[in-house]
Design an enzyme around this catalytic site. Sequence first.
Site, short mmCIF file in Angstrom:
data_model
loop_
_atom_site.label_atom_id
_atom_site.label_comp_id
_atom_site.label_asym_id
_atom_site.label_seq_id
_atom_site.Cartn_x
_atom_site.Cartn_y
_atom_site.Cartn_z
CE LYS A 87 -3.34 2.70 2.68
NZ LYS A 87 -4.03 2.89 3.99
CB SER A 110 -0.27 6.13 1.98
OG SER A 110 -1.23 5.10 2.03
#
Length: 301
Positions: A165, A167
């Site tokens: 992930k 971000s």
Amino acid sequence: MSLNLAGVIPPVVTPFKDEELDLGAFKDNLRRWSALGLSGYLVLGSNGENVFLDQAESDRLIAAARELVPAEKLLLAGTGAQSTRETSARTRRAAELGADAALVLTPSYFKGQMSQARLLDHYRRVAEESPIPILVYNVPANTGLNMGPELVAAIAEHENVVGCKDSSGNIGQLSEILRLVPEDFAVFVGNAPVFYPALTLGARGGILAVANAAPEVCLGIYDSFKAGNGARALELQRLMTPLALMVTVRYGVGGLKAAMDLAGYTGGGVRSPLARPEKPEVAAELEGELKKIGSALGRGE
């Protein structure tokens, strides 16, 4: 089992009542989301205020989620800690409680000493010791430490590291990660304002804070993209971005929980030192954006 590493996954909030865990509200939110086409859920992520939870509370949340989340949906658990030893222990515990995979946050307290070699060794050891697959979690806004594409690609070489992930919000970095990692490595974007661009570059999906309060618009972007309707996906992206920025950059977790309450979920309270926005104009602003989204999705708002 074969993991469904694609689609829209909310990093679910942890509702509190007088700063105590409100497990009933947590379960109610999961039940309501279950009627939608979400691919799964992340518990104990940044928006779940995981850094404010003790081990017993973390265990209760994973167990409650496992009870309600069907086998065909992905249950991710955030297990990152500052030491490799504790991260591995938390990951094993999450596996025991039924998590399908672990999202492992970058250790960052000694960020000046977190060289590429140290981080690579950390993730390889956690992956080696984990009974479940792991995903790398890069969120420099919180950690003050960015994991570059070359490092992510090196970590991705381990067979038990199945995705990440990112971000960072840096679409150029995301593009380079996608270029360098294996084709079967699942890259999720963690910034809703770049969700559609990320999908066009090859991201598998999004683990998006705003999906707690407005999951339908996130799903609309994803489904429109998968159907080849880029114009609709772009339209919904532009509609969703103002709300996404409000519940992350501007008002944070407290703003996200306020938006959830307005949308009919239970955001609940936050734990100190976080706070919910108190000004009535903030609630009006959030509600206005939610109504725009509802109208665009044909809900007559």
